[in-house]
Design a protein around this motif. Structure first.
Motif, PDB file in Angstrom:
ATOM      1  N   GLN A 158      14.897  32.635  46.951  1.00 15.84           N
ATOM      2  CA  GLN A 158      14.502  34.039  46.965  1.00 15.84           C
ATOM      3  C   GLN A 158      15.740  34.845  47.343  1.00 15.84           C
ATOM      4  O   GLN A 158      16.413  34.525  48.313  1.00 15.84           O
ATOM      5  N   VAL A 159      16.005  35.877  46.559  1.00 11.08           N
ATOM      6  CA  VAL A 159      17.238  36.636  46.738  1.00 11.08           C
ATOM      7  C   VAL A 159      16.920  38.124  46.725  1.00 11.08           C
ATOM      8  O   VAL A 159      16.232  38.608  45.821  1.00 11.08           O
ATOM      9  N   GLU A 160      17.419  38.819  47.733  1.00  8.58           N
ATOM     10  CA  GLU A 160      17.292  40.279  47.758  1.00  8.58           C
ATOM     11  C   GLU A 160      18.656  40.854  48.091  1.00  8.58           C
ATOM     12  O   GLU A 160      19.322  40.384  48.996  1.00  8.58           O
ATOM     13  N   GLY A 161      19.045  41.883  47.345  1.00 13.63           N
ATOM     14  CA  GLY A 161      20.310  42.530  47.634  1.00 13.63           C
ATOM     15  C   GLY A 161      20.108  44.022  47.786  1.00 13.63           C
ATOM     16  O   GLY A 161      19.263  44.608  47.110  1.00 13.63           O
ATOM     17  N   ASP A 162      20.884  44.600  48.691  1.00 11.02           N
ATOM     18  CA  ASP A 162      20.783  46.044  48.919  1.00 11.02           C
ATOM     19  C   ASP A 162      22.169  46.674  48.767  1.00 11.02           C
ATOM     20  O   ASP A 162      23.047  46.455  49.606  1.00 11.02           O
ATOM     21  N   PRO A 163      22.375  47.423  47.664  1.00  4.28           N
ATOM     22  CA  PRO A 163      23.699  48.030  47.456  1.00  4.28           C
ATOM     23  C   PRO A 163      24.099  48.997  48.567  1.00  4.28           C
ATOM     24  O   PRO A 163      25.291  49.207  48.789  1.00  4.28           O
ATOM     25  N   LYS A 164      23.141  49.575  49.276  1.00  2.00           N
ATOM     26  CA  LYS A 164      23.486  50.529  50.343  1.00  2.00           C
ATOM     27  C   LYS A 164      24.114  49.828  51.535  1.00  2.00           C
ATOM     28  O   LYS A 164      25.103  50.290  52.096  1.00  2.00           O
ATOM     29  N   THR A 165      23.525  48.708  51.932  1.00  2.00           N
ATOM     30  CA  THR A 165      24.031  48.002  53.117  1.00  2.00           C
ATOM     31  C   THR A 165      25.038  46.916  52.747  1.00  2.00           C
ATOM     32  O   THR A 165      25.677  46.348  53.628  1.00  2.00           O
ATOM     33  N   LYS A 166      25.148  46.595  51.431  1.00  2.00           N
ATOM     34  CA  LYS A 166      26.011  45.514  50.940  1.00  2.00           C
ATOM     35  C   LYS A 166      25.523  44.149  51.414  1.00  2.00           C
ATOM     36  O   LYS A 166      26.296  43.188  51.408  1.00  2.00           O
ATOM     37  N   GLN A 167      24.297  44.067  51.814  1.00  2.00           N
ATOM     38  CA  GLN A 167      23.790  42.797  52.316  1.00  2.00           C
ATOM     39  C   GLN A 167      22.933  42.087  51.280  1.00  2.00           C
ATOM     40  O   GLN A 167      22.139  42.703  50.575  1.00  2.00           O
ATOM     41  N   VAL A 168      23.125  40.778  51.218  1.00  2.00           N
ATOM     42  CA  VAL A 168      22.322  39.918  50.350  1.00  2.00           C
ATOM     43  C   VAL A 168      21.580  38.931  51.256  1.00  2.00           C
ATOM     44  O   VAL A 168      22.198  38.220  52.047  1.00  2.00           O
ATOM     45  N   VAL A 194      19.652  33.162  54.934  1.00  2.00           N
ATOM     46  CA  VAL A 194      20.986  33.618  55.309  1.00  2.00           C
ATOM     47  C   VAL A 194      21.159  35.058  54.833  1.00  2.00           C
ATOM     48  O   VAL A 194      20.546  35.479  53.854  1.00  2.00           O
ATOM     49  N   VAL A 195      21.967  35.800  55.559  1.00  2.00           N
ATOM     50  CA  VAL A 195      22.308  37.154  55.155  1.00  2.00           C
ATOM     51  C   VAL A 195      23.821  37.217  55.016  1.00  2.00           C
ATOM     52  O   VAL A 195      24.546  36.903  55.959  1.00  2.00           O
ATOM     53  N   LEU A 196      24.268  37.559  53.812  1.00  2.00           N
ATOM     54  CA  LEU A 196      25.691  37.638  53.537  1.00  2.00           C
ATOM     55  C   LEU A 196      26.062  39.090  53.251  1.00  2.00           C
ATOM     56  O   LEU A 196      25.284  39.816  52.636  1.00  2.00           O
ATOM     57  N   THR A 197      27.223  39.489  53.701  1.00  2.00           N
ATOM     58  CA  THR A 197      27.725  40.823  53.372  1.00  2.00           C
ATOM     59  C   THR A 197      28.666  40.697  52.182  1.00  2.00           C
ATOM     60  O   THR A 197      29.602  39.908  52.205  1.00  2.00           O
ATOM     61  N   VAL A 198      28.370  41.462  51.129  1.00  2.00           N
ATOM     62  CA  VAL A 198      29.128  41.380  49.883  1.00  2.00           C
ATOM     63  C   VAL A 198      29.671  42.779  49.567  1.00  2.00           C
ATOM     64  O   VAL A 198      28.962  43.626  49.029  1.00  2.00           O
ATOM     65  N   PRO A 199      30.941  43.008  49.911  1.00  2.00           N
ATOM     66  CA  PRO A 199      31.505  44.360  49.762  1.00  2.00           C
ATOM     67  C   PRO A 199      31.430  44.914  48.335  1.00  2.00           C
ATOM     68  O   PRO A 199      31.331  46.121  48.150  1.00  2.00           O
ATOM     69  N   LYS A 200      31.492  44.021  47.333  1.00  2.00           N
ATOM     70  CA  LYS A 200      31.504  44.503  45.943  1.00  2.00           C
ATOM     71  C   LYS A 200      30.114  44.783  45.393  1.00  2.00           C
ATOM     72  O   LYS A 200      29.970  45.188  44.233  1.00  2.00           O
ATOM     73  N   LEU A 201      29.094  44.568  46.192  1.00  2.00           N
ATOM     74  CA  LEU A 201      27.724  44.844  45.758  1.00  2.00           C
ATOM     75  C   LEU A 201      27.521  46.363  45.690  1.00  2.00           C
ATOM     76  O   LEU A 201      27.458  47.041  46.708  1.00  2.00           O
ATOM     77  N   ALA A 202      27.469  46.895  44.449  1.00  2.00           N
ATOM     78  CA  ALA A 202      27.483  48.352  44.291  1.00  2.00           C
ATOM     79  C   ALA A 202      26.238  48.928  43.641  1.00  2.00           C
ATOM     80  O   ALA A 202      25.940  50.111  43.809  1.00  2.00           O
ATOM     81  N   CYS A 203      25.506  48.143  42.866  1.00  2.00           N
ATOM     82  CA  CYS A 203      24.373  48.698  42.149  1.00  2.00           C
ATOM     83  C   CYS A 203      23.375  47.608  41.780  1.00  2.00           C
ATOM     84  O   CYS A 203      23.612  46.434  42.053  1.00  2.00           O
ATOM     85  N   TYR A 217      31.500  37.974  43.329  1.00  2.00           N
ATOM     86  CA  TYR A 217      31.034  38.722  44.510  1.00  2.00           C
ATOM     87  C   TYR A 217      31.239  37.911  45.780  1.00  2.00           C
ATOM     88  O   TYR A 217      30.273  37.463  46.405  1.00  2.00           O
ATOM     89  N   PRO A 218      32.485  37.727  46.166  1.00  2.00           N
ATOM     90  CA  PRO A 218      32.734  36.920  47.367  1.00  2.00           C
ATOM     91  C   PRO A 218      32.171  37.587  48.636  1.00  2.00           C
ATOM     92  O   PRO A 218      32.344  38.797  48.808  1.00  2.00           O
ATOM     93  N   PRO A 219      31.484  36.817  49.465  1.00  2.00           N
ATOM     94  CA  PRO A 219      30.990  37.368  50.721  1.00  2.00           C
ATOM     95  C   PRO A 219      32.161  37.675  51.646  1.00  2.00           C
ATOM     96  O   PRO A 219      33.183  36.990  51.616  1.00  2.00           O
ATOM     97  N   ALA A 220      32.001  38.699  52.472  1.00  2.00           N
ATOM     98  CA  ALA A 220      33.061  39.062  53.428  1.00  2.00           C
ATOM     99  C   ALA A 220      33.107  38.040  54.561  1.00  2.00           C
ATOM    100  O   ALA A 220      32.089  37.466  54.927  1.00  2.00           O
TER     101      ALA A 220
END
Ligand SMILES: [Cu+2]
Length: 64
Positions: free
Chosen positions: A31-41, A3-12, A61-64
Motif C-alpha cells: 500500500q502506497v500513499e504519497g503527498d506532494p505537499k509534505t514530500k512524504q511517501v 515506513v515513511v520516506l521523504t522524497v524531495p522530488k515528489l512534486a505532483c 525519486y531517491p529518498p532523502a
C-alpha cells in the motif's frame, strides 16, 4: 511494516503514480500513499526499507 520516506522530488500526482508503480513492481501487495505537499511517501509492505528506498531511487525519486 509501515515506513515513511521523504522524497524531495515528489512534486505532483504523476510523481505519486510513478512511485506507486515502482513499489508495486517490488511488492504487488504494497500500500502506497504519497503527498506532494509534505514530500512524504507512506508505504505498507513486507519489504525492507532498504529495498523500498532502492526501488524509489531507480524510478528517479531517491529518498532523502
Ligand atoms: Cu510530478
Amino acid at each position: 511494516m509501515q515506513v515513511v520516506l521523504t522524497v524531495p522530488k515528489l512534486a505532483c500526482a504523476a510523481c505519486v503514480d510513478t512511485i506507486v508503480q515502482a513499489v508495486r513492481q517490488l511488492d504487488p501487495q504494497a500500500q502506497v500513499e504519497g503527498d506532494p505537499k509534505t514530500k512524504q511517501v507512506r508505504i505498507t509492505s513486507e519489504r525492507s526499507m532498504g529495498d523500498l528506498g532502492q526501488a524509489l531511487a531507480q524510478a528517479g525519486y531517491p529518498p532523502a
